[in-house]
Write an enzyme that holds these catalytic residues in place. Structure first.
Site, PDB file in Angstrom:
ATOM      1  N   LYS A 166       0.843  -1.195   0.000  1.00 58.28           N
ATOM      2  CA  LYS A 166       0.000   0.000   0.000  1.00 58.28           C
ATOM      3  C   LYS A 166       0.882   1.250   0.000  1.00 58.28           C
ATOM      4  O   LYS A 166       1.031   1.940   1.015  1.00 58.28           O
ATOM      5  CB  LYS A 166      -0.948  -0.039   1.207  1.00 58.28           C
ATOM      6  CG  LYS A 166      -2.260   0.674   0.969  1.00 58.28           C
ATOM      7  CD  LYS A 166      -3.281   0.292   2.006  1.00 58.28           C
ATOM      8  CE  LYS A 166      -4.464   1.226   2.033  1.00 58.28           C
ATOM      9  NZ  LYS A 166      -5.279   1.227   0.827  1.00 58.28           N
TER      10      LYS A 166
HETATM   11  N1  PPE Z   1      -7.315  -2.624  -3.250  1.00 62.53           N
HETATM   12  C1  PPE Z   1      -6.881  -1.352  -3.211  1.00 62.53           C
HETATM   13  C2  PPE Z   1      -6.120  -0.825  -4.352  1.00 62.53           C
HETATM   14  C3  PPE Z   1      -7.154  -0.595  -2.065  1.00 62.53           C
HETATM   15  O1  PPE Z   1      -6.713   0.656  -2.022  1.00 62.53           O
HETATM   16  C4  PPE Z   1      -7.878  -1.149  -1.003  1.00 62.53           C
HETATM   17  C5  PPE Z   1      -8.182  -0.323   0.212  1.00 62.53           C
HETATM   18  C6  PPE Z   1      -8.313  -2.488  -1.096  1.00 62.53           C
HETATM   19  C7  PPE Z   1      -7.993  -3.194  -2.238  1.00 62.53           C
HETATM   20  C8  PPE Z   1      -9.019  -3.174   0.029  1.00 62.53           C
HETATM   21  O2  PPE Z   1      -8.158  -3.386   1.113  1.00 62.53           O
HETATM   22  P1  PPE Z   1      -8.693  -3.421   2.620  1.00 62.53           P
HETATM   23  O3  PPE Z   1      -9.110  -2.046   2.961  1.00 62.53           O
HETATM   24  O4  PPE Z   1      -7.543  -3.881   3.410  1.00 62.53           O
HETATM   25  O5  PPE Z   1      -9.839  -4.365   2.657  1.00 62.53           O
HETATM   26  N2  PPE Z   1      -8.464   1.025  -0.044  1.00 62.53           N
HETATM   27  C9  PPE Z   1      -8.393   1.960   1.045  1.00 62.53           C
HETATM   28  C10 PPE Z   1      -8.275   3.376   0.575  1.00 62.53           C
HETATM   29  C11 PPE Z   1      -9.462   4.023   0.004  1.00 62.53           C
HETATM   30  C12 PPE Z   1      -9.240   5.493  -0.298  1.00 62.53           C
HETATM   31  O6  PPE Z   1      -9.975   6.005  -1.148  1.00 62.53           O
HETATM   32  O7  PPE Z   1      -8.403   6.151   0.324  1.00 62.53           O
HETATM   33  C13 PPE Z   1      -9.518   1.735   2.053  1.00 62.53           C
HETATM   34  O8  PPE Z   1     -10.517   1.102   1.741  1.00 62.53           O
HETATM   35  O9  PPE Z   1      -9.350   2.185   3.181  1.00 62.53           O
END
Ligand code: PPE
Length: 305
Positions: free
Chosen positions: A157
């Site tokens: 991330k």
């Molecule tokens: N893929 C990506 C690219 C991503 O950024 C997230 C989280 C996920 C999958 C899901 O991961 P998780 O949150 O661990 O289930 N995206 C974060 C950022 C959003 C934003 O706009 O800023 C979030 O959901 O917090």
């Protein structure tokens, strides 16, 4: 976004307006930083942080990938997160930890730069909107592909990775959609710009694997652990764009998005064009867990108040 009260910055709580960075910050110029998104839920036993330790582990893992040394321990950052939540009594539901290479030199080499760390709390609400959360989101396939694992450290991330997501999201918004569907470099389904994706077809639930260049989502992991409790099995496998068009159900998962139904992709209705039964069942169970109503998953909650 409404300002909240305090932000934790490099070990101290500071007022919202004072949480600023230097203009020559490496993280700002080159994206040399890592971040997390963590949900905070209001339960009957007070506010609870969802899977705090797991998010912080991923935070440290992402930092390791860009060789960013975080000058705090995992335990210290978990404590700091609780501290900053306590310092914000206004309506907050989302926590944003960020660590980045600070200022000191212009140029790509970050080795001598200081690491800066901050944790903010904000109110996010429904990520793509209340209507979308309830009736399903409209997706369009992005013309921007997800960088391959050879092109970028996409499983981590990292702030800079998100420029690709921003391009895709802009394109989706211009096309009147809620979110972009990102394909990987081989043309298979990867994820949304800020969510993982799942498909239900002929009773099988599947989701792309890490090799598709996805973020290993914590919500994705939660769903994979909740599904067997409800009698479903989930397989990780390659999924094609046209397979998604004819799926019975498609849903997205993410901290911000939670479990979010998809009602159309590239103007093709998914299933009946409304949230499907398995999606709804998983979403409901996920909510029960975040509300502290499932004993088996209570260890995912860190109560703060
Ligand atoms: N893929 C990506 C690219 C991503 O950024 C997230 C989280 C996920 C999958 C899901 O991961 P998780 O949150 O661990 O289930 N995206 C974060 C950022 C959003 C934003 O706009 O800023 C979030 O959901 O917090």
């Amino acid at each position: 976004m409404e300002p909240t009260e305090r932000i934790w910055m490099d070990g101290k709580l500071v007022d919202w307006e004072k949480a600023n960075v230097h203009i020559l910050t490496h993280g700002l110029h080159y994206g040399g930083g890592v971040f997390e998104g963590i949900r905070l839920y209001k339960t009957s036993k007070g506010r609870a942080i969802f899977r705090l330790k797991d998010h912080m582990i991923r935070f440290f893992d992402s930092a390791k990938v860009i060789e960013l040394k975080i000058p705090f321990s995992l335990d210290e950052l978990c404590k700091a997160t609780k501290e900053v939540v306590k310092a914000n009594r206004s309506k907050v539901d989302y926590i944003r930890p960020i660590a980045y290479y600070g200022s000191g030199a212009v140029g790509l080499n970050p080795i001598k730069l200081p690491t800066k760390v901050a944790i903010a709390c904000i109110f996010m609400g429904a990520y793509l909107g209340d209507e979308q959360q309830k009736y399903g989101a409209k997706l369009v396939t992005s013309s921007w592909e997800k960088p391959s694992n050879r092109a970028a450290a996409v499983n981590a991330k990292i702030c800079g990775n998100y420029v690709n997501s921003v391009l895709a999201r802009l394109e989706a918004v211009h096309k009147g959609a809620d979110e972009a569907l990102m394909l990987d470099s081989g043309g298979n389904v990867a994820e949304g710009t800020g969510e993982n994706i799942f498909m239900v077809r002929n009773g099988e639930i599947s989701t792309p694997g890490m090799a598709s260049g996805i973020l290993g989502g914590i919500t994705r992991d939660s769903v994979m652990k909740i599904a067997p409790e409800l009698g479903y099995e989930i397989t990780e496998r390659d999924i094609t764009r046209s397979e998604l068009y004819v799926a019975d159900e498609v849903f997205l998962t993410g901290t911000a998005a939670e479990v979010l139904p998809v009602r159309s992709i590239d103007d093709r209705s998914i299933g009946a064009g409304k949230p499907g039964p398995i999606t709804m069942e998983l979403a409901k169970e996920f909510t029960s867990i975040t509300m502290g109503k499932r004993k088996k998953f209570l260890h995912w909650l860190d109560y703060v108040d």
